[in-house]
Design a protein around this motif. Structure first.
Motif, PDB file in Angstrom:
ATOM      1  N   GLN A  21       0.832  -1.210   0.000  1.00  0.00           N
ATOM      2  CA  GLN A  21       0.000   0.000   0.000  1.00  0.00           C
ATOM      3  C   GLN A  21       0.863   1.255   0.000  1.00  0.00           C
ATOM      4  O   GLN A  21       0.586   2.229  -0.679  1.00  0.00           O
ATOM      5  CB  GLN A  21      -0.903   0.031   1.232  1.00  0.00           C
ATOM      6  N   ILE A  22       1.943   1.202   0.769  1.00  0.00           N
ATOM      7  CA  ILE A  22       2.831   2.375   0.863  1.00  0.00           C
ATOM      8  C   ILE A  22       3.557   2.589  -0.459  1.00  0.00           C
ATOM      9  O   ILE A  22       3.768   3.704  -0.910  1.00  0.00           O
ATOM     10  CB  ILE A  22       3.871   2.169   1.996  1.00  0.00           C
ATOM     11  N   GLU A  68       6.029  10.302   8.671  1.00  0.00           N
ATOM     12  CA  GLU A  68       4.625   9.953   8.938  1.00  0.00           C
ATOM     13  C   GLU A  68       4.288   8.575   8.363  1.00  0.00           C
ATOM     14  O   GLU A  68       3.554   7.796   8.964  1.00  0.00           O
ATOM     15  CB  GLU A  68       3.644  10.977   8.330  1.00  0.00           C
ATOM     16  N   LYS A  69       4.852   8.288   7.168  1.00  0.00           N
ATOM     17  CA  LYS A  69       4.573   6.986   6.540  1.00  0.00           C
ATOM     18  C   LYS A  69       5.187   5.863   7.364  1.00  0.00           C
ATOM     19  O   LYS A  69       4.578   4.827   7.577  1.00  0.00           O
ATOM     20  CB  LYS A  69       5.138   6.958   5.121  1.00  0.00           C
ATOM     21  N   LEU A  70       6.434   6.113   7.798  1.00  0.00           N
ATOM     22  CA  LEU A  70       7.138   5.103   8.596  1.00  0.00           C
ATOM     23  C   LEU A  70       6.343   4.835   9.878  1.00  0.00           C
ATOM     24  O   LEU A  70       6.150   3.687  10.286  1.00  0.00           O
ATOM     25  CB  LEU A  70       8.540   5.631   8.925  1.00  0.00           C
ATOM     26  N   PRO A 120      18.939   5.405  24.163  1.00  0.00           N
ATOM     27  CA  PRO A 120      18.623   6.631  23.407  1.00  0.00           C
ATOM     28  C   PRO A 120      18.423   6.356  21.916  1.00  0.00           C
ATOM     29  O   PRO A 120      17.906   7.189  21.191  1.00  0.00           O
ATOM     30  CB  PRO A 120      19.860   7.513  23.636  1.00  0.00           C
ATOM     31  N   GLY A 121      18.822   5.134  21.473  1.00  0.00           N
ATOM     32  CA  GLY A 121      18.715   4.818  20.044  1.00  0.00           C
ATOM     33  C   GLY A 121      17.449   4.042  19.712  1.00  0.00           C
ATOM     34  O   GLY A 121      17.305   3.518  18.611  1.00  0.00           O
ATOM     35  N   ARG A 122      16.501   3.976  20.678  1.00  0.00           N
ATOM     36  CA  ARG A 122      15.343   3.072  20.492  1.00  0.00           C
ATOM     37  C   ARG A 122      14.462   3.450  19.307  1.00  0.00           C
ATOM     38  O   ARG A 122      13.967   2.583  18.602  1.00  0.00           O
ATOM     39  CB  ARG A 122      14.532   2.952  21.789  1.00  0.00           C
ATOM     40  N   PHE A 123      14.275   4.732  19.067  1.00  0.00           N
ATOM     41  CA  PHE A 123      13.400   5.127  17.955  1.00  0.00           C
ATOM     42  C   PHE A 123      14.093   4.829  16.617  1.00  0.00           C
ATOM     43  O   PHE A 123      13.490   4.367  15.666  1.00  0.00           O
ATOM     44  CB  PHE A 123      13.024   6.613  18.047  1.00  0.00           C
ATOM     45  N   PHE A 124      15.385   5.109  16.597  1.00  0.00           N
ATOM     46  CA  PHE A 124      16.151   4.820  15.389  1.00  0.00           C
ATOM     47  C   PHE A 124      16.162   3.310  15.117  1.00  0.00           C
ATOM     48  O   PHE A 124      15.997   2.860  13.977  1.00  0.00           O
ATOM     49  CB  PHE A 124      17.578   5.368  15.519  1.00  0.00           C
ATOM     50  N   ALA A 125      16.327   2.530  16.201  1.00  0.00           N
ATOM     51  CA  ALA A 125      16.375   1.063  16.042  1.00  0.00           C
ATOM     52  C   ALA A 125      15.079   0.543  15.420  1.00  0.00           C
ATOM     53  O   ALA A 125      15.115  -0.248  14.471  1.00  0.00           O
ATOM     54  CB  ALA A 125      16.621   0.407  17.404  1.00  0.00           C
ATOM     55  N   ILE A 126      13.945   1.003  15.930  1.00  0.00           N
ATOM     56  CA  ILE A 126      12.659   0.535  15.387  1.00  0.00           C
ATOM     57  C   ILE A 126      12.548   0.982  13.919  1.00  0.00           C
ATOM     58  O   ILE A 126      12.143   0.204  13.049  1.00  0.00           O
ATOM     59  CB  ILE A 126      11.469   1.097  16.211  1.00  0.00           C
ATOM     60  N   ASN A 127      12.935   2.221  13.648  1.00  0.00           N
ATOM     61  CA  ASN A 127      12.856   2.716  12.267  1.00  0.00           C
ATOM     62  C   ASN A 127      13.702   1.880  11.315  1.00  0.00           C
ATOM     63  O   ASN A 127      13.263   1.501  10.234  1.00  0.00           O
ATOM     64  CB  ASN A 127      13.359   4.168  12.189  1.00  0.00           C
ATOM     65  N   GLU A 128      14.942   1.597  11.717  1.00  0.00           N
ATOM     66  CA  GLU A 128      15.824   0.893  10.780  1.00  0.00           C
ATOM     67  C   GLU A 128      15.372  -0.544  10.562  1.00  0.00           C
ATOM     68  O   GLU A 128      15.482  -1.079   9.462  1.00  0.00           O
ATOM     69  CB  GLU A 128      17.309   0.988  11.189  1.00  0.00           C
ATOM     70  N   ILE A 129      14.803  -1.157  11.591  1.00  0.00           N
ATOM     71  CA  ILE A 129      14.313  -2.537  11.398  1.00  0.00           C
ATOM     72  C   ILE A 129      13.080  -2.513  10.487  1.00  0.00           C
ATOM     73  O   ILE A 129      12.938  -3.349   9.593  1.00  0.00           O
ATOM     74  CB  ILE A 129      14.021  -3.227  12.745  1.00  0.00           C
TER      75      ILE A 129
END
Ligand code: HEM
Length: 487
Positions: free
Chosen positions: A301-302, A317-319, A425-434
């Motif tokens: 869909q994306i 926003e899409k991520l 401190p890298g938790r948001f980046f970690a979720i994004n990259e996965i």
């Protein structure tokens, strides 16, 4: 010393004491299966108990409602002391809690938030996506040809290279025409060194000096050499995080090797948990057809109406809107996370648990929280060992953030990133990259994993060190998706 250790007696109002053998304490039982040991101790002693582990006293707080009570004890419970001691021993850098460095190191520490979260996160994630795409395109199999590789090798190859280049940039000398293609080779060498070093972590955590782990020591030294400032100065597109850390360390009275060792530490923090977390997310998704179908639908869909790969761009926003992928990742983290949060009591004090129960804590003892007990608690997560891709979605298919125990809503129900002063401190980046990795893998490839292995078990020797890797790799077959382009 031995007699002092053996003769420790429980004082008034102290938690129950589980002593075990002289000096060793209960380290052998604990080491065999920390989860089973702690579950049994919880059953026997309740929400708080102290265990002697190889000469040290660890007080485990097992009640999830009391996590906040521990986190609030910032004055009495020191996070830096334990973490810095371990880091210094393993990475070989200076003691940044010493008066010589502590003031300037506080500034370095603040850089984590400034460069890994908020507006910087968006830039970092964009760079990561571009790097993931570049690695994937480089290793793309020819049309209609099935390629075989271990799933862990596949994940590590792609995520390590993209993550490494995102933080540490590209070697400008290798961007010259004669060096083209060498970037990958160079990063693959760093990957091998990283894996050799990381492989020794269970031993290092158990107290074995790194000098006795020859291969790991050589690998760490090779990584250190590659991350000397004079080497990093030849790199372009270095992340803000690393650039600003370099500047800050240059202002401190540190020798060059020490500066480089702190970058090895940062490399480890950025990869050691992300690699197995990405592995389990992809593994569970491929193992569960309903998860795979829901994820593919969300991704397609994306990506509909993208003219070609070069146009791939996924704004914040899409991520964020990819909540099926997020639920898959959170469920994979729930099942594979085995980190332990440790604080040191800087004074004798009284800890009051959520229930109102009080416990006297001795100066110098460790307080430990083991979130895996929460993650696998059947009262919070029914069928706790079963992967349910939509566990973190509600009936309307939206993000689910409400979990309960004994009818009470929990604040700490998923804690793979720690909490309080030491929260990652890298938790948001970690979720994004996965998410980006899963998204690109599913968008580019048809993927199949070998059905020969029933269930893959995690490598328990790494309990306490973060996300558990699999105990063995599993065969992956993949080929370029033929139905990818929609226009
Ligand atoms: C600390 C987990 C990815 C940077 C931590 C801690 C945990 C954790 C549990 C706290 C350790 C403690 O209490 O002693 C994870 C997991 C990840 C992940 C599960 C991936 C799934 C990352 C990434 C980065 C990162 C991608 C950076 C790019 C850090 C740093 C610290 C840390 C710098 C130390 C913070 C401090 O000293 O205050 N991580 N992490 N982590 N993590 Fe992560």
């Amino acid at each position: 010393l031995l007699s002092a250790l053996w003769s420790r007696r429980r004082r008034e109002n102290e938690p129950p004491l589980v002593k075990g053998w002289p000096f060793l304490g209960v380290i052998l039982e604990y080491g065999k299966n920390p989860l089973a040991f702690l579950q049994a101790a919880q059953e026997k002693y309740g929400d708080i108990f102290t265990c002697q582990l190889a000469g040290k006293y660890f007080t485990f707080v097992t009640d999830p409602f009391s996590f906040s009570s521990v986190m609030r004890q910032g004055k009495n419970l020191d996070f830096q002391k334990f973490a810095m001691g371990f880091s210094q021993r393993v990475f070989g850098h200076a003691d940044f809690t010493s008066p010589l460095f502590s003031e300037s190191y506080r500034e370095v520490h603040m850089l984590f938030r400034q460069t890994l979260q908020g507006p910087s996160l968006e830039q970092l994630s964009e760079t990561m996506l571009a790097n993931l795409l570049s690695v994937i395109q480089h290793g793309q199999p020819s049309k209609n040809v099935w390629k075989e590789e271990g799933l862990q090798c596949f994940t590590t190859r792609i995520m390590f290279e993209a993550g490494f280049v995102t933080l540490f940039g590209k070697n400008s000398r290798l961007l010259q025409p004669e060096g083209k293609g060498a970037i990958g080779t160079c990063v693959q060498k760093a990957k091998r060194d990283f894996l050799a070093f990381d492989g020794a972590f269970p031993k290092l955590a158990a107290g074995v000096p790194i000098a006795l782990c020859g291969r790991a020591w050589r690998a760490r030294e090779a990584l250190t050499k590659g991350l000397l400032h004079r080497e990093l100065n030849h790199r372009i597109y270095v992340s803000d995080l690393i650039q600003r850390r370099m500047d800050a360390f240059d202002r401190m009275h540190l020798d060059e090797t020490n500066k480089a060792r702190t970058h090895v530490c940062m490399l480890w923090a950025s990869q050691a948990n992300t690699l197995p977390a990405a592995f389990w997310s992809l593994y569970y998704m491929l193992r569960h057809p309903e998860a795979f179908a829901a994820a593919r639908k969300e991704i397609d869909q994306i990506f509909t109406k993208l003219p070609n790969d070069k146009a791939i761009s996924v704004p914040k926003e899409k991520l964020e809107s990819m909540i099926v992928l997020e639920s898959i990742i959170r469920e994979a983290l729930r099942l594979s996370s085995a980190s332990i949060m440790i604080r040191v009591a800087s004074d004798d004090f009284i800890l009051t648990l959520d229930s109102g129960q009080t416990a006297a804590i001795r100066k110098g003892d460790y307080i430990a929280l083991y979130p895996r007990l929460i993650h696998l608690d059947p009262e919070i997560y029914p069928d706790p060992l079963v992967f349910k891709y939509n566990r973190f979605l509600d009936e309307e298919g939206q993000r689910r953030n409400q979990f309960y125990k004994n009818g009470r809503q929990l604040k700490h129900y998923l804690v793979p990133f720690g909490s309080g002063a030491s929260e990652c401190p890298g938790r948001f980046f970690a979720i994004n990259e996965i998410k980006q990795f899963l998204m690109l893998a599913l968008w580019h490839y048809d993927l199949q994993i070998s059905e020969h292995i029933d269930t893959l078990s995690p490598d328990r020797t790494r309990a306490g060190l973060g996300i558990l890797p699999p105990s063995q790799d599993i065969l992956l077959r993949y080929k370029t998706r033929a139905d990818r382009y929609t226009e």
